[in-house]
Motif scaffolding. Structure first.
Motif, PDB file in Angstrom:
ATOM      1  N   MET B   1      13.716   0.896  13.181  1.00  0.00           N
ATOM      2  CA  MET B   1      12.391   0.334  13.489  1.00  0.00           C
ATOM      3  C   MET B   1      11.294   1.302  13.071  1.00  0.00           C
ATOM      4  O   MET B   1      10.279   0.917  12.509  1.00  0.00           O
ATOM      5  CB  MET B   1      12.311   0.060  14.999  1.00  0.00           C
ATOM      6  CG  MET B   1      11.174  -0.882  15.361  1.00  0.00           C
ATOM      7  SD  MET B   1      11.331  -2.481  14.525  1.00  0.00           S
ATOM      8  CE  MET B   1       9.649  -3.045  14.659  1.00  0.00           C
ATOM      9  N   ARG B   3      11.463   3.511  10.790  1.00  0.00           N
ATOM     10  CA  ARG B   3      11.369   3.510   9.330  1.00  0.00           C
ATOM     11  C   ARG B   3      10.594   2.302   8.845  1.00  0.00           C
ATOM     12  O   ARG B   3       9.805   2.367   7.919  1.00  0.00           O
ATOM     13  CB  ARG B   3      12.776   3.503   8.731  1.00  0.00           C
ATOM     14  CG  ARG B   3      13.305   4.904   8.485  1.00  0.00           C
ATOM     15  CD  ARG B   3      14.794   4.918   8.458  1.00  0.00           C
ATOM     16  NE  ARG B   3      15.321   4.519   7.174  1.00  0.00           N
ATOM     17  CZ  ARG B   3      16.550   4.038   7.011  1.00  0.00           C
ATOM     18  NH1 ARG B   3      17.334   3.862   8.053  1.00  0.00           N
ATOM     19  NH2 ARG B   3      16.985   3.712   5.822  1.00  0.00           N
ATOM     20  N   LEU B   4      10.835   1.208   9.544  1.00  0.00           N
ATOM     21  CA  LEU B   4      10.142  -0.015   9.173  1.00  0.00           C
ATOM     22  C   LEU B   4       8.632   0.164   9.312  1.00  0.00           C
ATOM     23  O   LEU B   4       7.860  -0.185   8.430  1.00  0.00           O
ATOM     24  CB  LEU B   4      10.613  -1.165  10.076  1.00  0.00           C
ATOM     25  CG  LEU B   4       9.860  -2.472   9.909  1.00  0.00           C
ATOM     26  CD1 LEU B   4      10.230  -3.121   8.602  1.00  0.00           C
ATOM     27  CD2 LEU B   4      10.166  -3.418  11.053  1.00  0.00           C
ATOM     28  N   LEU B   7       7.271   2.410   6.675  1.00  0.00           N
ATOM     29  CA  LEU B   7       7.200   1.676   5.408  1.00  0.00           C
ATOM     30  C   LEU B   7       6.011   0.731   5.395  1.00  0.00           C
ATOM     31  O   LEU B   7       5.301   0.611   4.408  1.00  0.00           O
ATOM     32  CB  LEU B   7       8.494   0.869   5.219  1.00  0.00           C
ATOM     33  CG  LEU B   7       9.510   1.518   4.301  1.00  0.00           C
ATOM     34  CD1 LEU B   7      10.792   0.732   4.293  1.00  0.00           C
ATOM     35  CD2 LEU B   7       8.948   1.632   2.886  1.00  0.00           C
ATOM     36  N   PHE B   8       5.815   0.078   6.550  1.00  0.00           N
ATOM     37  CA  PHE B   8       4.697  -0.863   6.656  1.00  0.00           C
ATOM     38  C   PHE B   8       3.379  -0.157   6.399  1.00  0.00           C
ATOM     39  O   PHE B   8       2.546  -0.602   5.632  1.00  0.00           O
ATOM     40  CB  PHE B   8       4.679  -1.472   8.066  1.00  0.00           C
ATOM     41  CG  PHE B   8       4.689  -2.958   8.036  1.00  0.00           C
ATOM     42  CD1 PHE B   8       5.872  -3.642   8.252  1.00  0.00           C
ATOM     43  CD2 PHE B   8       3.539  -3.670   7.763  1.00  0.00           C
ATOM     44  CE1 PHE B   8       5.892  -5.010   8.202  1.00  0.00           C
ATOM     45  CE2 PHE B   8       3.555  -5.038   7.707  1.00  0.00           C
ATOM     46  CZ  PHE B   8       4.742  -5.711   7.925  1.00  0.00           C
ATOM     47  N   PHE B  11       2.918   0.739   2.908  1.00  0.00           N
ATOM     48  CA  PHE B  11       2.615  -0.444   2.120  1.00  0.00           C
ATOM     49  C   PHE B  11       1.124  -0.783   2.192  1.00  0.00           C
ATOM     50  O   PHE B  11       0.464  -1.011   1.186  1.00  0.00           O
ATOM     51  CB  PHE B  11       3.458  -1.609   2.640  1.00  0.00           C
ATOM     52  CG  PHE B  11       3.137  -2.916   2.000  1.00  0.00           C
ATOM     53  CD1 PHE B  11       3.372  -3.110   0.658  1.00  0.00           C
ATOM     54  CD2 PHE B  11       2.599  -3.946   2.746  1.00  0.00           C
ATOM     55  CE1 PHE B  11       3.074  -4.315   0.064  1.00  0.00           C
ATOM     56  CE2 PHE B  11       2.296  -5.151   2.166  1.00  0.00           C
ATOM     57  CZ  PHE B  11       2.536  -5.337   0.823  1.00  0.00           C
ATOM     58  N   PHE B  12       0.586  -0.741   3.427  1.00  0.00           N
ATOM     59  CA  PHE B  12      -0.829  -1.034   3.596  1.00  0.00           C
ATOM     60  C   PHE B  12      -1.686  -0.012   2.869  1.00  0.00           C
ATOM     61  O   PHE B  12      -2.629  -0.346   2.170  1.00  0.00           O
ATOM     62  CB  PHE B  12      -1.198  -1.049   5.085  1.00  0.00           C
ATOM     63  CG  PHE B  12      -0.939  -2.379   5.720  1.00  0.00           C
ATOM     64  CD1 PHE B  12      -1.910  -3.364   5.684  1.00  0.00           C
ATOM     65  CD2 PHE B  12       0.278  -2.670   6.303  1.00  0.00           C
ATOM     66  CE1 PHE B  12      -1.671  -4.611   6.240  1.00  0.00           C
ATOM     67  CE2 PHE B  12       0.521  -3.902   6.864  1.00  0.00           C
ATOM     68  CZ  PHE B  12      -0.450  -4.880   6.833  1.00  0.00           C
ATOM     69  N   ILE B  15      -1.609  -0.738  -0.816  1.00  0.00           N
ATOM     70  CA  ILE B  15      -2.442  -1.879  -1.191  1.00  0.00           C
ATOM     71  C   ILE B  15      -3.914  -1.499  -1.165  1.00  0.00           C
ATOM     72  O   ILE B  15      -4.653  -1.695  -2.115  1.00  0.00           O
ATOM     73  CB  ILE B  15      -2.201  -3.062  -0.222  1.00  0.00           C
ATOM     74  CG1 ILE B  15      -0.787  -3.604  -0.374  1.00  0.00           C
ATOM     75  CG2 ILE B  15      -3.218  -4.152  -0.440  1.00  0.00           C
ATOM     76  CD1 ILE B  15      -0.557  -4.402  -1.605  1.00  0.00           C
ATOM     77  N   PHE B  16      -4.342  -0.896  -0.038  1.00  0.00           N
ATOM     78  CA  PHE B  16      -5.755  -0.564   0.082  1.00  0.00           C
ATOM     79  C   PHE B  16      -6.135   0.509  -0.914  1.00  0.00           C
ATOM     80  O   PHE B  16      -7.186   0.466  -1.515  1.00  0.00           O
ATOM     81  CB  PHE B  16      -6.088  -0.120   1.502  1.00  0.00           C
ATOM     82  CG  PHE B  16      -6.161  -1.265   2.452  1.00  0.00           C
ATOM     83  CD1 PHE B  16      -7.215  -2.164   2.350  1.00  0.00           C
ATOM     84  CD2 PHE B  16      -5.175  -1.498   3.378  1.00  0.00           C
ATOM     85  CE1 PHE B  16      -7.290  -3.246   3.199  1.00  0.00           C
ATOM     86  CE2 PHE B  16      -5.243  -2.578   4.230  1.00  0.00           C
ATOM     87  CZ  PHE B  16      -6.294  -3.457   4.136  1.00  0.00           C
ATOM     88  N   THR B  19      -6.133  -1.087  -4.549  1.00  0.00           N
ATOM     89  CA  THR B  19      -7.256  -1.998  -4.761  1.00  0.00           C
ATOM     90  C   THR B  19      -8.571  -1.253  -4.620  1.00  0.00           C
ATOM     91  O   THR B  19      -9.535  -1.556  -5.286  1.00  0.00           O
ATOM     92  CB  THR B  19      -7.209  -3.183  -3.779  1.00  0.00           C
ATOM     93  OG1 THR B  19      -7.028  -2.659  -2.483  1.00  0.00           O
ATOM     94  CG2 THR B  19      -6.097  -4.126  -4.119  1.00  0.00           C
ATOM     95  N   GLY B  20      -8.579  -0.241  -3.732  1.00  0.00           N
ATOM     96  CA  GLY B  20      -9.798   0.533  -3.548  1.00  0.00           C
ATOM     97  C   GLY B  20     -10.195   1.250  -4.824  1.00  0.00           C
ATOM     98  O   GLY B  20     -11.358   1.264  -5.207  1.00  0.00           O
TER      99      GLY B  20
END
Lengths: 230, 283
Positions: B1, B3-4, B7-8, B11-12, B15-16, B19-20
């Motif tokens: 959990m 690790r999850l 990872l989450f 990931f965010f 992405i930020f 895109t930033g």
């Protein structure tokens, strides 16, 4: 039909040339939908877990209400939020209308029922035998929790994926509370609507292909984790 | 959990972060920022669909330091927003309704900005004979009597209001007739529908020009008196609604009416269509 071909070419051109307007729209789309999903997960996962695990009077009714909210049309969310966020509305002093924050709020409302319902389903599928076994093997409380979460993780990811899918695909609410303002609140779905209104079908199809790609990529990453079983 | 979760987060961040970095296009104005920098403009879809306001917005923001929030809705809704104090400045095209708002004191300082014209489009063979009618009233009467298919916007937009007033002026009431369809969509979508069904419709010239190559319709009526489409700017009365940003609204109205911007309006997309989409009107 030639518009579809034109759209495919348009989407490739937009991606390859690094069109700044597209990246701005893309950035906002991801920012709004991922933030909304994140908040929906933070709020929805515990509520869903509670509703799925605990048996109490009224539990079925509450779950039923959230089930009904799965079919909540985004325009309805948009309309109600707009009324609340108006200058003359109860939340008017926050000055949220026509900002990305208002869009996050709208998508949060749309994603939340998805997260709650899918989470509740995941938790309710864990049988009592599981707990008996875990206890029999001598697990303490935190170990029990760890094993429980490990057991439902796939369901929780599915809940988050469903929430994200609902958030990124809606257009009605974003259009109403965001206003589809150039360089400020224009996301992929509202841009597509605008370009169709302008008669730029090629560009609209191009944007729709990009929207699908983004959606597939994000959901693909989440599914990959799901499969790997983190 | 754990690790999850890690990872989450990664990931965010990814992405930020990505895109930033790619967000180079953000326009920030360098003029001094006013006390209340946000101006909400409620306007009609045609000014935004044509691309005019997207072009004017950054110029206004750079010149004045204000931030312009353009909310493109139908004229009916834009006027309603003015009536409820939900916008600071309006740019609309329904003179009669606008005058009502002025008379009731909801808006002030109403001034002409520009005009273009409405046209009636229809099937190329013009089955109702609209082209040869001696005037506009006669043309509408022919559509009415021949029960020729007519597609109305039906959305209380400026164009819709105009169309209703034309029928009224001709002494006809088409509402509820089987050949009179209320579409409830924007102008572009309405033109497509009209083209697919080979009916008649009232449209602003700008949208028709934008759609010309994509639809199978011809202009059957133009340049009649009564087909002119006037756009006015007006400020929502701050005495009625204290939240209205009067200074910012005033700045925007002045900007629209300034000689340079008026010239720009006249030149807008002129090269593309071989004619002006909007003709400036400021005195």
């Amino acid at each position: 039909m030639e518009f579809i071909w034109e759209g495919i070419k348009e989407s490739i051109r937009l991606i390859l040339t690094g069109d700044p307007e597209l990246y701005q729209i893309l950035h906002l789309t991801l920012k709004v939908s991922l933030t909304a999903t994140l908040f929906a997960a933070i709020v929805g996962l515990p509520i869903g877990a509670f509703l799925g695990r605990k048996k109490f009077w009224g539990q079925k009714v509450i779950l039923g209400i959230f089930n009904a909210f799965l079919g909540l049309p985004p325009v309805v969310v948009g309309l109600w939020l707009t009324m609340f966020l108006w200058r003359s509305g109860p939340l008017g002093n926050l000055n949220l209308l026509y900002t990305p924050k208002a869009m996050i709020l709208a998508q949060f409302c749309i994603a939340l029922p998805e997260v709650i319902v899918f989470t509740a389903v995941a938790f309710s599928q864990i049988s009592e035998n599981f707990f008996r076994q875990v206890k029999a093997l001598g697990a303490n409380r935190s170990q029990q929790l760890y094993l429980l979460l490990k057991e439902v993780r796939l369901g929780l990811l599915a809940a988050v994926i469903a929430g994200f899918g609902a958030a990124i695909s809606e257009v009605g609410a974003s259009l109403m509370v965001g206003g589809n303002i150039y360089q400020e609140t224009r996301v992929l779905t509202t841009s597509i609507l605008l370009e169709v209104g302008r008669g730029n079908f090629g560009l609209a199809i191009g944007l729709s292909i990009i929207l699908m790609l983004i959606s597939f990529i994000v959901v693909g990453i989440l599914t990959y984790w799901q499969r790997k079983g983190y | 959990m754990k690790r999850l979760l890690v990872l989450f987060n990664l990931f965010f961040l990814l992405i930020f972060g990505v895109t930033g970095c790619l967000e180079k296009g953000a326009v920030t104005s360098k003029a001094t920022t006013p006390k209340n920098p946000e101006v909400i403009l409620a306007t009609t879809t045609s000014t935004v669909d044509s691309g005019l306001l997207d072009q004017l917005k950054p110029e206004f923001e750079q010149k004045t330091g204000y931030k312009l929030k353009i909310v493109a809705v139908g004229t009916g809704q834009a006027l309603k927003m003015g009536e409820k104090g939900e916008a600071d400045v309006l740019l609309t095209h329904a003179p009669q309704d606008e005058e009502v708002l002025v008379a009731k004191g909801y808006v002030i300082e109403r001034q002409p900005v520009m005009h273009n014209d409405f046209i009636i489009v229809g099937p190329k063979n013009d089955p109702a004979g609209v082209k040869s009618a001696k005037d506009l009233n006669e043309a509408l009467k022919r559509i009415y009597e021949k029960k020729a298919l007519f597609i109305s916007r039906g959305d209380d937009s400026g164009t819709d209001k105009k169309e209703k007033s034309l029928w009224k002026a001709a002494g006809l009431n088409p509402k509820g007739q089987s050949w009179y369809k209320e579409a409830g969509v924007g102008m572009g979508a309405c033109l497509q529908l009209t083209s697919e069904k080979q009916g008649y419709s009232l449209t602003d010239r700008g949208t028709y020009l934008a759609y010309k190559g994509k639809i199978d319709l011809a202009i059957v009526r133009e340049k009649d008196p009564g087909l002119i489409n006037y756009y006015h700017v007006m400020i929502v009365n701050p005495k009625k609604f204290p939240k209205v940003n009067y200074e910012g609204a005033k700045k925007f109205a002045e900007f629209l009416l300034s000689p340079e911007v008026q010239k720009e309006i006249g030149e807008f997309k002129k090269n593309l269509y071989g004619q002006s989409l909007f003709i400036p009107d400021a005195k």
